[in-house]
Write a protein that holds these residues in place. Structure first.
Motif, short mmCIF file in Angstrom:
data_model
loop_
_atom_site.label_atom_id
_atom_site.label_comp_id
_atom_site.label_asym_id
_atom_site.label_seq_id
_atom_site.Cartn_x
_atom_site.Cartn_y
_atom_site.Cartn_z
N ALA A 177 -33.28 -6.94 -86.10
CA ALA A 177 -33.82 -6.15 -85.00
C ALA A 177 -35.34 -5.97 -85.14
N SER A 178 -35.82 -5.77 -86.35
CA SER A 178 -37.26 -5.59 -86.56
C SER A 178 -38.03 -6.85 -86.21
N ARG A 179 -37.45 -8.02 -86.53
CA ARG A 179 -38.13 -9.27 -86.19
C ARG A 179 -38.22 -9.46 -84.68
N ILE A 180 -37.13 -9.13 -83.99
CA ILE A 180 -37.15 -9.25 -82.53
C ILE A 180 -38.17 -8.28 -81.92
N ALA A 181 -38.19 -7.04 -82.40
CA ALA A 181 -39.14 -6.07 -81.88
C ALA A 181 -40.58 -6.49 -82.16
N GLN A 182 -40.81 -7.03 -83.36
CA GLN A 182 -42.17 -7.46 -83.69
C GLN A 182 -42.58 -8.65 -82.85
N ALA A 209 -41.48 -9.39 -79.79
CA ALA A 209 -41.74 -8.91 -78.44
C ALA A 209 -43.09 -8.21 -78.34
N ASP A 210 -43.48 -7.50 -79.41
CA ASP A 210 -44.76 -6.81 -79.41
C ASP A 210 -45.92 -7.80 -79.49
N ASP A 211 -45.77 -8.81 -80.37
CA ASP A 211 -46.86 -9.78 -80.54
C ASP A 211 -46.99 -10.72 -79.36
N ALA A 212 -45.87 -11.16 -78.80
CA ALA A 212 -45.92 -12.18 -77.75
C ALA A 212 -46.13 -11.60 -76.36
N PHE A 213 -45.52 -10.46 -76.08
CA PHE A 213 -45.54 -9.93 -74.72
C PHE A 213 -46.11 -8.52 -74.63
N GLY A 214 -46.45 -7.92 -75.74
CA GLY A 214 -46.98 -6.57 -75.72
C GLY A 214 -45.94 -5.51 -75.40
N LEU A 215 -44.67 -5.84 -75.62
CA LEU A 215 -43.58 -4.90 -75.34
C LEU A 215 -43.22 -4.13 -76.61
N GLU A 216 -43.08 -2.83 -76.46
CA GLU A 216 -42.70 -1.98 -77.59
C GLU A 216 -41.22 -1.60 -77.42
N GLU A 264 -38.69 0.21 -78.74
CA GLU A 264 -38.43 1.27 -79.70
C GLU A 264 -36.97 1.32 -80.13
N TRP A 265 -36.06 0.92 -79.26
CA TRP A 265 -34.64 1.01 -79.61
C TRP A 265 -34.23 -0.01 -80.68
N LEU A 266 -35.12 -0.96 -80.97
CA LEU A 266 -34.87 -1.90 -82.05
C LEU A 266 -35.53 -1.47 -83.36
N ARG A 267 -36.18 -0.32 -83.35
CA ARG A 267 -36.74 0.25 -84.56
C ARG A 267 -35.71 1.21 -85.17
N PRO A 268 -35.86 1.58 -86.46
CA PRO A 268 -34.91 2.52 -87.06
C PRO A 268 -34.78 3.80 -86.24
N GLY A 269 -33.56 4.15 -85.91
CA GLY A 269 -33.29 5.32 -85.08
C GLY A 269 -31.85 5.31 -84.62
N LEU A 270 -31.48 6.24 -83.78
CA LEU A 270 -30.09 6.40 -83.36
C LEU A 270 -29.55 5.19 -82.60
N PRO A 271 -30.30 4.56 -81.67
CA PRO A 271 -29.75 3.38 -81.01
C PRO A 271 -29.36 2.27 -82.00
#
Length: 290
Positions: free
Chosen positions: A135-140, A142-149, A151-158
């Protein structure tokens, strides 16, 4: 194996001794935890200092009971919310999987059924680390390529819900599929011949028959999610569920408050189990008769 055959006295004594030792090993630690939740001491261990309810209801300085501990109650609510989401997802997807396994015919179905069981044999810690890394790789990305954050793929309840769902859904699928396997499909065929739609047949015939399995799968999913620790520890964020909070406090030092929480969990689990035991046979007979 045949009860009418005589048994040697030593064998009877050994049988009763084994049964007593087994149940003592199973229930004695729970009894000790429950007893010392009422001990009038600042530590959950002997000697006995007298009976008190402070560890349940106290709000004074130096002693804060379960109902006066805001962080503990918040973590309890967090665990209940996570377990509710996991239960809904596991039962819904597990029902779909059960129909896919028992009703569909396609190449590779046996291999797919075996792959579904893989999360059950993977240690929870490994499963949690793998989900977190993926999940962290996908979130990173998305952030690097498209500027999307994301958050639900970061550590947390989701992510906690996703991690617990990844293996609890397998248990729900097996529970529902075992019931569906015994279903007489001629009942559905008769309803179709009488003009009922597929949705009506599913709602009035199939799902009522599956109701005991759906309730059982839901109860199992809720309890397994509520008490999960290994996978949750790897995925939790700033809102810790109850098991994570209890682990953190145990590292700081044992407290009778944790014993009090354990008493509530034991009573809740036992009450749910007794309810299912009473309703299960009656629901099963009603579904079979219908």
């Amino acid at each position: 194996m045949i009860h009418s055959l005589p048994r040697a006295p030593w064998l009877r004594v050994a049988t009763w001794g084994y049964a007593a030792a087994f149940f003592a090993f199973l229930f004695l630690p729970l009894a000790v935890v429950a007893v010392f939740a009422f001990n009038d001491a600042a530590y959950p261990a002997p000697p006995w200092r007298g009976f008190t309810l402070d560890w349940f209801v106290s709000r004074g300085a130096g002693r804060t009971g379960v109902f006066g501990d805001a962080a503990l109650l918040r973590s309890l609510w967090t665990s209940a919310v996570v377990a509710a989401w996991v239960t809904v997802l596991a039962v819904a997807v597990g029902t779909t999987n059960a129909f896919l396994i028992e009703r569909a015919r396609f190449r590779g179905k046996e291999a797919l059924s075996l792959v579904m069981l893989v999360p059950l044999v993977i240690p929870g810690v490994i499963l949690g680390i793998s989900i977190l890394a993926f999940a962290s790789r996908i979130a990173q990305f998305a952030d690097d390529a498209f500027g999307l954050e994301l958050e639900w793929l970061r550590p947390g309840l989701p992510l906690v819900v996703l991690g617990q769902f990844s293996y609890i859904v397998s248990i729900a699928t097996l529970t529902i599929a075992a019931r569906l396997k015994r279903f007489d499909t001629t009942l559905e065929e008769a309803a179709w011949n009488l003009g009922a739609s597929r949705a009506a047949v599913l709602r009035t015939i199939t799902l009522p028959y599956l109701k005991p399995a759906l309730v059982g799968a839901g109860a199992i999913s809720f309890l397994m999610s509520f008490e999960n620790f290994n996978t949750t520890l790897m995925l939790v964020g700033s809102e810790p569920p109850l098991t994570i909070l209890m682990y953190g406090r145990m590292r700081e030092g044992a407290s009778p408050v944790l014993n009090a929480v354990s008493v509530f969990l034991m009573l809740g689990s036992a009450g749910l189990a007794l309810l299912l035991m009473r309703r299960g046979p009656r629901a099963g007979r009603a579904a079979d008769e219908s």
